[in-house]
Scaffold this motif. Sequence first.
Motif, PDB file in Angstrom:
ATOM      1  N   ALA A  21       0.845  -1.192   0.000  1.00  0.00           N
ATOM      2  CA  ALA A  21       0.000   0.000   0.000  1.00  0.00           C
ATOM      3  C   ALA A  21       0.881   1.243   0.000  1.00  0.00           C
ATOM      4  CB  ALA A  21      -0.910   0.010   1.225  1.00  0.00           C
ATOM      5  N   VAL A  22       0.646   2.121  -0.964  1.00  0.00           N
ATOM      6  CA  VAL A  22       1.376   3.391  -1.046  1.00  0.00           C
ATOM      7  C   VAL A  22       0.362   4.522  -0.951  1.00  0.00           C
ATOM      8  CG1 VAL A  22       2.898   4.843  -2.412  1.00  0.00           C
ATOM      9  CG2 VAL A  22       3.164   2.374  -2.485  1.00  0.00           C
ATOM     10  N   THR A  23       0.561   5.400  -0.003  1.00  0.00           N
ATOM     11  CA  THR A  23      -0.388   6.482   0.240  1.00  0.00           C
ATOM     12  C   THR A  23       0.312   7.825   0.148  1.00  0.00           C
ATOM     13  OG1 THR A  23      -1.633   5.072   1.770  1.00  0.00           O
ATOM     14  CG2 THR A  23      -2.047   7.439   1.884  1.00  0.00           C
ATOM     15  N   ASP A  70       6.052  14.786   4.991  1.00  0.00           N
ATOM     16  CA  ASP A  70       5.609  15.671   3.917  1.00  0.00           C
ATOM     17  C   ASP A  70       5.341  14.879   2.639  1.00  0.00           C
ATOM     18  OD1 ASP A  70       6.042  18.353   5.260  1.00  0.00           O
ATOM     19  OD2 ASP A  70       8.028  17.457   5.451  1.00  0.00           O
ATOM     20  N   GLY A  71       4.103  14.920   2.173  1.00  0.00           N
ATOM     21  CA  GLY A  71       3.715  14.304   0.908  1.00  0.00           C
ATOM     22  C   GLY A  71       2.995  15.337   0.068  1.00  0.00           C
ATOM     23  N   GLY A  72       1.672  15.262   0.057  1.00  0.00           N
ATOM     24  CA  GLY A  72       0.890  16.250  -0.670  1.00  0.00           C
ATOM     25  C   GLY A  72       1.027  17.653  -0.113  1.00  0.00           C
ATOM     26  N   SER A  73       1.445  17.757   1.147  1.00  0.00           N
ATOM     27  CA  SER A  73       1.624  19.078   1.762  1.00  0.00           C
ATOM     28  C   SER A  73       2.686  19.893   1.029  1.00  0.00           C
ATOM     29  CB  SER A  73       2.016  18.934   3.231  1.00  0.00           C
ATOM     30  OG  SER A  73       3.223  18.189   3.360  1.00  0.00           O
ATOM     31  N   ILE A  74       3.659  19.209   0.399  1.00  0.00           N
ATOM     32  CA  ILE A  74       4.691  19.917  -0.355  1.00  0.00           C
ATOM     33  C   ILE A  74       4.094  20.580  -1.596  1.00  0.00           C
ATOM     34  CG2 ILE A  74       6.761  19.555  -1.768  1.00  0.00           C
ATOM     35  CD1 ILE A  74       7.708  17.560   0.229  1.00  0.00           C
ATOM     36  N   ILE A  75       3.169  19.880  -2.251  1.00  0.00           N
ATOM     37  CA  ILE A  75       2.508  20.460  -3.416  1.00  0.00           C
ATOM     38  C   ILE A  75       1.617  21.620  -2.996  1.00  0.00           C
ATOM     39  CG2 ILE A  75       0.998  19.980  -5.378  1.00  0.00           C
ATOM     40  CD1 ILE A  75       3.783  18.663  -5.448  1.00  0.00           C
ATOM     41  N   ASP A  76       0.955  21.489  -1.851  1.00  0.00           N
ATOM     42  CA  ASP A  76       0.148  22.605  -1.335  1.00  0.00           C
ATOM     43  C   ASP A  76       1.021  23.828  -1.093  1.00  0.00           C
ATOM     44  OD1 ASP A  76      -2.138  21.072  -1.402  1.00  0.00           O
ATOM     45  OD2 ASP A  76      -2.014  20.488   0.715  1.00  0.00           O
ATOM     46  N   TRP A  77       2.222  23.610  -0.567  1.00  0.00           N
ATOM     47  CA  TRP A  77       3.165  24.712  -0.333  1.00  0.00           C
ATOM     48  C   TRP A  77       3.539  25.385  -1.654  1.00  0.00           C
ATOM     49  CZ3 TRP A  77       8.248  24.487  -2.291  1.00  0.00           C
ATOM     50  CH2 TRP A  77       9.061  25.575  -1.949  1.00  0.00           C
ATOM     51  N   ALA A  78       3.853  24.590  -2.667  1.00  0.00           N
ATOM     52  CA  ALA A  78       4.255  25.140  -3.961  1.00  0.00           C
ATOM     53  C   ALA A  78       3.098  25.892  -4.625  1.00  0.00           C
ATOM     54  CB  ALA A  78       4.754  24.027  -4.880  1.00  0.00           C
ATOM     55  N   SER A 179      -3.369   4.919  -2.628  1.00  0.00           N
ATOM     56  CA  SER A 179      -4.492   5.560  -1.962  1.00  0.00           C
ATOM     57  C   SER A 179      -4.060   6.963  -1.552  1.00  0.00           C
ATOM     58  CB  SER A 179      -4.948   4.754  -0.738  1.00  0.00           C
ATOM     59  OG  SER A 179      -3.890   4.639   0.199  1.00  0.00           O
ATOM     60  N   GLY A 180      -5.018   7.750  -1.095  1.00  0.00           N
ATOM     61  CA  GLY A 180      -4.741   9.139  -0.731  1.00  0.00           C
ATOM     62  C   GLY A 180      -5.089  10.071  -1.877  1.00  0.00           C
ATOM     63  N   ASN A 181      -5.777  11.150  -1.576  1.00  0.00           N
ATOM     64  CA  ASN A 181      -6.261  12.052  -2.622  1.00  0.00           C
ATOM     65  C   ASN A 181      -5.152  12.585  -3.512  1.00  0.00           C
ATOM     66  OD1 ASN A 181      -8.982  11.872  -2.038  1.00  0.00           O
ATOM     67  ND2 ASN A 181      -8.923  13.540  -0.535  1.00  0.00           N
TER      68      ASN A 181
END
Length: 272
Positions: A21-23, A70-78, A179-181
């Motif tokens: 599983a990769v999220t 940090d996963g999707g939070s990095i893209i939110d930062w950018a 998984s994960g949005n």
Amino acid sequence: ANIGSKCGPISSCDDNKRRIAVTIGTSAAARLCLPLEIDTSNHSNIVVPFGLFCYRIDKSTLLLGGALTDGGSIIDWARSLFNLQSTESFAECLEEVSTMYDDRCNSSSLGLVMAPFFGGERSTGFRVGAECCISGITRETTPVHIVYACLESVVLRLSAILKLLTGVCSNGEHILVCSGNALERNQLWRQMLADCCGIDLVVDSDSNEGTSRGVALLVAKNLYNVCSFEEHLVVLHESVPDLSAAINWNKASLRQESLIQSVSSTWGGNGT
């Protein structure tokens, strides 16, 4: 989340591949369930390499894996930094990133290198004092280059975790179930991860609310004596690795590891 995304302890299901599983949501993780009963006479203990965590889901199942703060939070930062908050502007940026990725897969060019540790490092080094670092910025660097580096850096850290996981369970083939949005909605990110790891990646039709689904299945197991979590994958999307991209991904991995080692001495706290 593993149980809910059909990545339970059955090592060989209908696809004859061990499921990992990769999220990627706000954070990111890669995890593997292993069937192992609690038995003090059992001497076939799993050796957990440094860089991974290991704990029990229940008396018969281990969970082995690694996580990134940090996963999707990095893209939110950018997106916030470069005013890419609208769906249209971000989609346009991703198109350019996708073109850049295609170009790099077909050439020896390398771009920025990034250590994606805005909130410290969990796996694989557990350096809580770690900080983000981007190397290679010039006057020609654009927001597209930064977004590309963000996507690539998370992929490389997940790949480092996956190498440890597949090393522990080296027998047989593997498949990544995502998984994960942040990962489910970003086809490019999924393809980059498949290419980097050289492992097929799929989105299952029941991937939504995987954590809640997993809780329900665990309750059912205990209340109704359900013995198996084996379930068929219903594939919505599949990303097949482009093996020709492997050389560039290997170079990118070495560059990121070199950057992390070079700057880790500057991190405070437990950064060294």
